[in-house]
Design a protein around this motif. Structure first.
Motif, PDB file in Angstrom:
ATOM      1  N   GLY A 303      48.126  21.570  58.178  1.00 25.58           N
ATOM      2  CA  GLY A 303      48.203  21.593  59.631  1.00 25.58           C
ATOM      3  C   GLY A 303      47.941  22.954  60.235  1.00 25.58           C
ATOM      4  N   GLY A 304      47.032  23.706  59.646  1.00 23.90           N
ATOM      5  CA  GLY A 304      46.659  24.992  60.210  1.00 23.90           C
ATOM      6  C   GLY A 304      47.636  26.115  59.952  1.00 23.90           C
ATOM      7  N   ALA A 305      48.521  25.959  58.980  1.00 24.26           N
ATOM      8  CA  ALA A 305      49.477  27.015  58.641  1.00 24.26           C
ATOM      9  C   ALA A 305      49.657  27.074  57.128  1.00 24.26           C
ATOM     10  N   VAL A 306      50.067  28.232  56.647  1.00 26.00           N
ATOM     11  CA  VAL A 306      50.326  28.407  55.217  1.00 26.00           C
ATOM     12  C   VAL A 306      51.678  27.784  54.903  1.00 26.00           C
ATOM     13  N   THR A 307      51.665  26.812  54.002  1.00 21.79           N
ATOM     14  CA  THR A 307      52.869  26.062  53.654  1.00 21.79           C
ATOM     15  C   THR A 307      53.504  26.568  52.371  1.00 21.79           C
ATOM     16  N   GLU A 308      52.672  27.064  51.461  1.00 22.82           N
ATOM     17  CA  GLU A 308      53.209  27.537  50.188  1.00 22.82           C
ATOM     18  C   GLU A 308      52.336  28.657  49.659  1.00 22.82           C
ATOM     19  N   ILE A 309      52.998  29.678  49.090  1.00 26.95           N
ATOM     20  CA  ILE A 309      52.310  30.812  48.479  1.00 26.95           C
ATOM     21  C   ILE A 309      52.827  30.932  47.053  1.00 26.95           C
ATOM     22  N   THR A 310      51.956  30.692  46.091  1.00 24.57           N
ATOM     23  CA  THR A 310      52.326  30.862  44.693  1.00 24.57           C
ATOM     24  C   THR A 310      51.585  32.078  44.170  1.00 24.57           C
ATOM     25  N   THR A 311      52.344  33.078  43.766  1.00 20.41           N
ATOM     26  CA  THR A 311      51.770  34.351  43.344  1.00 20.41           C
ATOM     27  C   THR A 311      51.815  34.463  41.824  1.00 20.41           C
ATOM     28  N   PHE A 312      50.688  34.880  41.250  1.00 22.11           N
ATOM     29  CA  PHE A 312      50.596  35.036  39.800  1.00 22.11           C
ATOM     30  C   PHE A 312      50.286  36.487  39.452  1.00 22.11           C
ATOM     31  N   HIS A 313      50.711  36.904  38.268  1.00 27.95           N
ATOM     32  CA  HIS A 313      50.573  38.284  37.839  1.00 27.95           C
ATOM     33  C   HIS A 313      49.134  38.605  37.447  1.00 27.95           C
ATOM     34  N   ASP A 314      48.889  39.897  37.188  1.00 28.72           N
ATOM     35  CA  ASP A 314      47.521  40.355  36.924  1.00 28.72           C
ATOM     36  C   ASP A 314      46.961  39.876  35.596  1.00 28.72           C
ATOM     37  N   ASP A 315      47.808  39.298  34.721  1.00 31.69           N
ATOM     38  CA  ASP A 315      47.285  38.789  33.453  1.00 31.69           C
ATOM     39  C   ASP A 315      46.393  37.573  33.636  1.00 31.69           C
ATOM     40  N   GLN A 316      46.366  37.015  34.844  1.00 27.40           N
ATOM     41  CA  GLN A 316      45.526  35.851  35.109  1.00 27.40           C
ATOM     42  C   GLN A 316      44.108  36.233  35.522  1.00 27.40           C
ATOM     43  N   PHE A 317      43.862  37.495  35.837  1.00 23.18           N
ATOM     44  CA  PHE A 317      42.560  37.909  36.365  1.00 23.18           C
ATOM     45  C   PHE A 317      41.392  37.579  35.432  1.00 23.18           C
ATOM     46  N   PRO A 318      41.490  37.850  34.122  1.00 20.03           N
ATOM     47  CA  PRO A 318      40.312  37.641  33.264  1.00 20.03           C
ATOM     48  C   PRO A 318      39.757  36.222  33.305  1.00 20.03           C
ATOM     49  N   ARG A 319      40.620  35.203  33.282  1.00 19.44           N
ATOM     50  CA  ARG A 319      40.080  33.845  33.250  1.00 19.44           C
ATOM     51  C   ARG A 319      39.464  33.420  34.584  1.00 19.44           C
ATOM     52  N   PHE A 320      39.722  34.191  35.645  1.00 22.38           N
ATOM     53  CA  PHE A 320      39.070  33.932  36.929  1.00 22.38           C
ATOM     54  C   PHE A 320      37.703  34.614  37.011  1.00 22.38           C
ATOM     55  N   GLY A 321      37.376  35.401  35.985  1.00 20.73           N
ATOM     56  CA  GLY A 321      36.108  36.119  36.017  1.00 20.73           C
ATOM     57  C   GLY A 321      36.098  37.234  37.046  1.00 20.73           C
ATOM     58  N   LEU A 322      37.282  37.744  37.392  1.00 15.42           N
ATOM     59  CA  LEU A 322      37.396  38.797  38.408  1.00 15.42           C
ATOM     60  C   LEU A 322      37.123  40.159  37.794  1.00 15.42           C
ATOM     61  N   PRO A 323      36.663  41.113  38.600  1.00 11.99           N
ATOM     62  CA  PRO A 323      36.403  42.457  38.080  1.00 11.99           C
ATOM     63  C   PRO A 323      37.667  43.106  37.503  1.00 11.99           C
ATOM     64  N   GLU A 324      37.496  43.918  36.477  1.00 11.74           N
ATOM     65  CA  GLU A 324      38.629  44.633  35.897  1.00 11.74           C
ATOM     66  C   GLU A 324      39.143  45.721  36.821  1.00 11.74           C
ATOM     67  N   ARG A 325      38.269  46.190  37.718  1.00 10.18           N
ATOM     68  CA  ARG A 325      38.640  47.223  38.681  1.00 10.18           C
ATOM     69  C   ARG A 325      37.650  47.210  39.826  1.00 10.18           C
ATOM     70  N   LEU A 326      38.066  47.753  40.945  1.00  5.72           N
ATOM     71  CA  LEU A 326      37.173  47.937  42.062  1.00  5.72           C
ATOM     72  C   LEU A 326      37.007  49.432  42.285  1.00  5.72           C
ATOM     73  N   PRO A 327      35.800  49.904  42.551  1.00  5.03           N
ATOM     74  CA  PRO A 327      35.579  51.344  42.720  1.00  5.03           C
ATOM     75  C   PRO A 327      36.228  51.862  44.004  1.00  5.03           C
ATOM     76  N   ALA A 328      36.348  53.163  44.075  1.00  4.71           N
ATOM     77  CA  ALA A 328      37.034  53.802  45.202  1.00  4.71           C
ATOM     78  C   ALA A 328      36.387  53.482  46.542  1.00  4.71           C
ATOM     79  N   ASP A 329      35.081  53.258  46.560  1.00  4.94           N
ATOM     80  CA  ASP A 329      34.402  53.007  47.819  1.00  4.94           C
ATOM     81  C   ASP A 329      34.336  51.528  48.164  1.00  4.94           C
ATOM     82  N   SER A 330      35.090  50.667  47.445  1.00  5.50           N
ATOM     83  CA  SER A 330      35.048  49.233  47.733  1.00  5.50           C
ATOM     84  C   SER A 330      35.719  48.947  49.055  1.00  5.50           C
ATOM     85  N   THR A 331      35.283  47.879  49.673  1.00  6.14           N
ATOM     86  CA  THR A 331      35.883  47.452  50.949  1.00  6.14           C
ATOM     87  C   THR A 331      36.385  46.044  50.779  1.00  6.14           C
ATOM     88  N   ASP A 332      37.394  45.657  51.600  1.00  9.45           N
ATOM     89  CA  ASP A 332      37.959  44.321  51.463  1.00  9.45           C
ATOM     90  C   ASP A 332      37.068  43.299  52.116  1.00  9.45           C
TER      91      ASP A 332
END
Length: 332
Positions: A303-332
């Motif tokens: 209904g247009g609002a956040v109902t639940e937020i499930t937060t997971f630790h950084d050990d999950q990053f690799p299986r998402f194919g996410l970068p190991e790090r972002l450089p200093a000049d990265s932007t959000d």
């Protein structure tokens, strides 16, 4: 060769005639769907991986028991289901008071996209596939006893006939039907109220815009902005860390007390898990001269609002194919 391989399609009279490399090739075609099946049963990505490996090992050792009365795929599902039940009997605890499932892990959408298409173009099938991989569904399923859980997933997710489920579990059809009714009732009891009328479907423009604003507010650690985007009954948790926070005031208090207010040096990368929007956060580390993985938020939006937020630790990053790090000049 189709997913519903039978002996005649293999050109052999029994799997005993198939060597190990050929057998592995046949089994590997079903790895992703078996992994998702075990994940629904267990709620843990890692436990599902281990159970699929156990399934393949059992299948190879028992290959001569496959006589072609069912498809090779169905035979593997039988073995996988029993492997899950064996694991649940040995090690799985009950969900914590308040409904926490501390062993819950996310399932990256990029891996769900590897599932065979099958009849996924049919709206009803697509809705079931999305509905039954959501974190809310996974959590509710974990409250069911193992055998009713298996009945529910085999009957309502995979669409197996009651007689096939009864054969797998060594029960009567009447027992299976009774277990299914109890499991459906238990599932409804533990699903969020608004989730009872789930309709599925792709994210709309409004949801994407809400996720964008939520991401911007999170990177800025703007608690007032975040507060305006969450429902009054919002829930947040961070498995495997104990702690379930329910209600907007409680959640905001937790954010403040945890030191999130005023936090700096965050960057975000959009992703998705369990067919839900997700955001991967990186935090600046001066010594590394880079932004390093921090957490992943998986959002449930209603209904247009956040109902639940499930937060997971950084050990999950690799299986998402996410970068190991972002450089200093990265932007959000």
């Amino acid at each position: 060769m189709s997913a519903d391989t039978r002996l005649e399609e293999l050109g052999v009279s029994g799997l005993g005639e198939v060597d190990e490399p050929a057998f592995t090739g046949l089994a590997e075609r079903h790895r992703r769907e078996l992994h998702v099946h075990c994940y629904r049963m267990l709620g843990s990505f890692e436990d599902a991986e281990d159970t699929v490996q156990e399934t393949f090992l059992r299948a190879w050792r028992r290959r001569e028991t496959f006589q072609g009365r069912s498809t090779f795929r169905a035979w593997l599902y039988r073995i996988a289901t029993n492997a899950c039940l064996d694991l649940l009997e040995k090690v799985r605890p009950e969900p914590a008071t308040g409904g926490e499932v501390l062993w819950l892990q996310p399932y990256p959408d990029r891996l769900l996209d590897e599932l065979p298409a099958g009849h996924a173009d049919e709206p009803e099938t697509l809705a079931v596939a999305r509905e039954t991989i959501e974190l809310a569904y996974l959590v509710a399923v974990q409250h069911l006893a193992p055998r009713p859980r298996a009945v529910l997933i085999l009957r309502d997710v995979l669409g197996w006939p009651a007689k096939d489920v009864a054969e797998l579990l060594g029960d009567s059809v009447n027992s299976v039907n009774s277990a299914l009714q109890r499991a459906r009732a238990g599932l409804r009891e533990h699903l969020p109220a608004e989730r009872q009328d789930w309709t599925g479907g792709e994210e709309d423009a409004g949801t994407r815009e809400l996720v964008r604003r939520y991401t911007d507010a999170s990177v800025a650690a703007n608690i007032p902005a975040l507060t305006s985007m969450v429902r009054e009954d919002v829930r947040t948790s961070m498995p495997p860390t104990p702690g379930l926070y329910v209600g907007r005031d409680t959640v905001v208090k937790y954010w403040i007390e945890s030191g999130f207010e005023g936090m700096t040096g965050l960057r975000a990368v959009p992703t998705s898990a369990n067919r839900q929007p997700a955001i991967a956060y990186y935090h600046w580390r001066q010594q590394e001269d880079a932004y390093l993985p921090l957490t992943i938020d998986v959002l449930r939006i209603t209904g247009g609002a956040v109902t639940e937020i499930t937060t997971f630790h950084d050990d999950q990053f690799p299986r998402f194919g996410l970068p190991e790090r972002l450089p200093a000049d990265s932007t959000d």
